[in-house]
Design a protein around this motif. Structure first.
Motif, short mmCIF file in Angstrom:
data_model
loop_
_atom_site.label_atom_id
_atom_site.label_comp_id
_atom_site.label_asym_id
_atom_site.label_seq_id
_atom_site.Cartn_x
_atom_site.Cartn_y
_atom_site.Cartn_z
N VAL A 49 -0.53 -0.61 1.86
CA VAL A 49 0.49 -1.27 1.02
C VAL A 49 0.33 -2.79 1.13
O VAL A 49 0.36 -3.51 0.13
N GLU A 50 0.12 -3.27 2.36
CA GLU A 50 -0.03 -4.72 2.56
C GLU A 50 -1.34 -5.24 1.95
O GLU A 50 -1.37 -6.36 1.40
N ILE A 51 -2.41 -4.46 2.03
CA ILE A 51 -3.67 -4.92 1.42
C ILE A 51 -3.45 -5.11 -0.09
O ILE A 51 -3.84 -6.13 -0.66
N PHE A 52 -2.83 -4.12 -0.73
CA PHE A 52 -2.57 -4.25 -2.17
C PHE A 52 -1.69 -5.47 -2.44
O PHE A 52 -1.96 -6.24 -3.38
N ALA A 53 -0.64 -5.64 -1.63
CA ALA A 53 0.33 -6.72 -1.90
C ALA A 53 -0.28 -8.10 -1.64
O ALA A 53 -0.08 -9.03 -2.41
N GLN A 54 -1.06 -8.21 -0.56
CA GLN A 54 -1.55 -9.55 -0.17
C GLN A 54 -2.89 -9.90 -0.79
O GLN A 54 -3.18 -11.06 -1.04
N ARG A 55 -3.74 -8.88 -1.03
CA ARG A 55 -5.12 -9.18 -1.49
C ARG A 55 -5.43 -8.60 -2.85
O ARG A 55 -6.46 -8.93 -3.44
N GLY A 56 -4.62 -7.67 -3.31
CA GLY A 56 -4.81 -7.10 -4.65
C GLY A 56 -5.65 -5.83 -4.64
O GLY A 56 -6.34 -5.52 -3.66
N GLU A 57 -5.58 -5.11 -5.76
CA GLU A 57 -6.28 -3.81 -5.84
C GLU A 57 -7.79 -3.97 -5.73
O GLU A 57 -8.46 -3.17 -5.09
N GLU A 58 -8.36 -5.01 -6.34
CA GLU A 58 -9.82 -5.15 -6.34
C GLU A 58 -10.35 -5.29 -4.91
O GLU A 58 -11.40 -4.73 -4.57
N ALA A 59 -9.61 -6.05 -4.09
CA ALA A 59 -10.03 -6.21 -2.69
C ALA A 59 -9.99 -4.86 -1.98
O ALA A 59 -10.86 -4.54 -1.15
N PHE A 60 -8.98 -4.05 -2.31
CA PHE A 60 -8.91 -2.72 -1.70
C PHE A 60 -10.10 -1.87 -2.14
O PHE A 60 -10.71 -1.17 -1.33
N ARG A 61 -10.45 -1.95 -3.44
CA ARG A 61 -11.58 -1.15 -3.93
C ARG A 61 -12.88 -1.57 -3.25
O ARG A 61 -13.74 -0.75 -2.95
N GLU A 62 -13.04 -2.88 -3.01
CA GLU A 62 -14.21 -3.38 -2.29
C GLU A 62 -14.24 -2.80 -0.88
O GLU A 62 -15.29 -2.37 -0.38
N ALA A 63 -13.07 -2.81 -0.25
CA ALA A 63 -12.98 -2.29 1.12
C ALA A 63 -13.34 -0.80 1.15
O ALA A 63 -13.99 -0.33 2.09
N GLU A 118 4.54 8.57 3.08
CA GLU A 118 3.98 7.21 3.01
C GLU A 118 4.08 6.62 1.58
O GLU A 118 3.98 7.35 0.60
N ARG A 119 4.30 5.30 1.50
CA ARG A 119 4.48 4.67 0.18
C ARG A 119 3.14 4.51 -0.54
O ARG A 119 2.14 4.17 0.06
N ARG A 120 3.13 4.75 -1.83
CA ARG A 120 1.93 4.59 -2.63
C ARG A 120 2.03 3.28 -3.42
O ARG A 120 2.87 3.17 -4.33
N PRO A 121 1.19 2.28 -3.08
CA PRO A 121 1.33 0.97 -3.74
C PRO A 121 1.25 1.05 -5.26
O PRO A 121 1.95 0.32 -5.95
N LEU A 122 0.40 1.95 -5.78
CA LEU A 122 0.23 2.00 -7.24
C LEU A 122 1.47 2.55 -7.94
O LEU A 122 1.60 2.41 -9.15
N LEU A 123 2.36 3.17 -7.17
CA LEU A 123 3.56 3.75 -7.80
C LEU A 123 4.80 2.87 -7.60
O LEU A 123 5.91 3.29 -7.92
#
Ligand code: S3P
Length: 174
Positions: A49-63, A118-123
């Motif tokens: 959730v924090e990765i999405f909030a602080q770095r955005g979805e693209e950063a998560f996809r890279e990770a 657990e919370r789903r950031p996309l929702l």
């Protein structure tokens, strides 16, 4: 065709049971289970959730892609995040490691499972149900194309899902 490994990747929409089934399946196969979400959170020291909030979805996809690249070579069960199929290179890496199993469930069951725990950031939107249905529609064909087999988990207990996967994997190998 290049040789595929002895591992199993679990793909599927949020709430399809990948993280629940992964460790149980790995135990039966005598393999390790790699849960990509858990590994990303551990490696980055913050929650998904924090990765999405602080770095955005693209950063998560890279990770996610980076995590797949860095997995040890030995065969394992991989419980993936629901968006792993968004990148073709991810699917290619999973395919090289072994069979790709798509876990699914009916819409009601999936939605009910995603809204507990657990919370789903996309929702985290103004209309989570609508977002959920849109994502489900967008992703359906990607799961279908990537999968060697699909298992509907709606009415199965986890041990029944594991047994079904093991049976069907045997049949694939014939
Ligand atoms: C995502 C699904 C989540 C997690 C992230 C993005 C997705 O995993 O990877 O929130 O894009 O569908 P689960 O499928 O385990 O909920």
């Amino acid at each position: 065709m290049s040789k595929r490994g002895e591992g199993i990747a679990l793909i599927g929409f949020m709430g399809s049971g990948k993280s629940t089934i992964g460790p149980r399946l790995a135990k039966r196969r005598d393999q390790l289970c790699h849960d990509t979400d858990e590994m990303i959170a551990t490696r980055h020291g913050i929650s998904i959730v924090e990765i999405f909030a602080q770095r955005g979805e693209e950063a998560f996809r890279e990770a996610e892609t980076e995590m797949l690249r860095s997995l040890p070579a030995q065969p394992s069960v991989i419980a993936t995040g629901g968006g792993i199929v968004l990148r073709e290179m991810n699917v290619a890496m999973l395919r090289a490691r072994g069979a790709i199993v798509h876990l699914t469930a009916d819409e009601e069951t999936l939605f009910e499972r995603t809204t507990r725990g657990e919370r789903r950031p996309l929702l985290q939107t103004s209309d989570p149900r609508r977002t959920f249905i849109e994502l489900l529609l967008q992703r359906g064909s990607l799961y279908h194309e990537a999968a060697d087999l699909t298992i509907d988990t709606s009415r199965l207990r986890p041990d029944e899902v594991v047994a079904r996967i093991l049976e069907e994997i045997e049949l694939l190998a014939c």
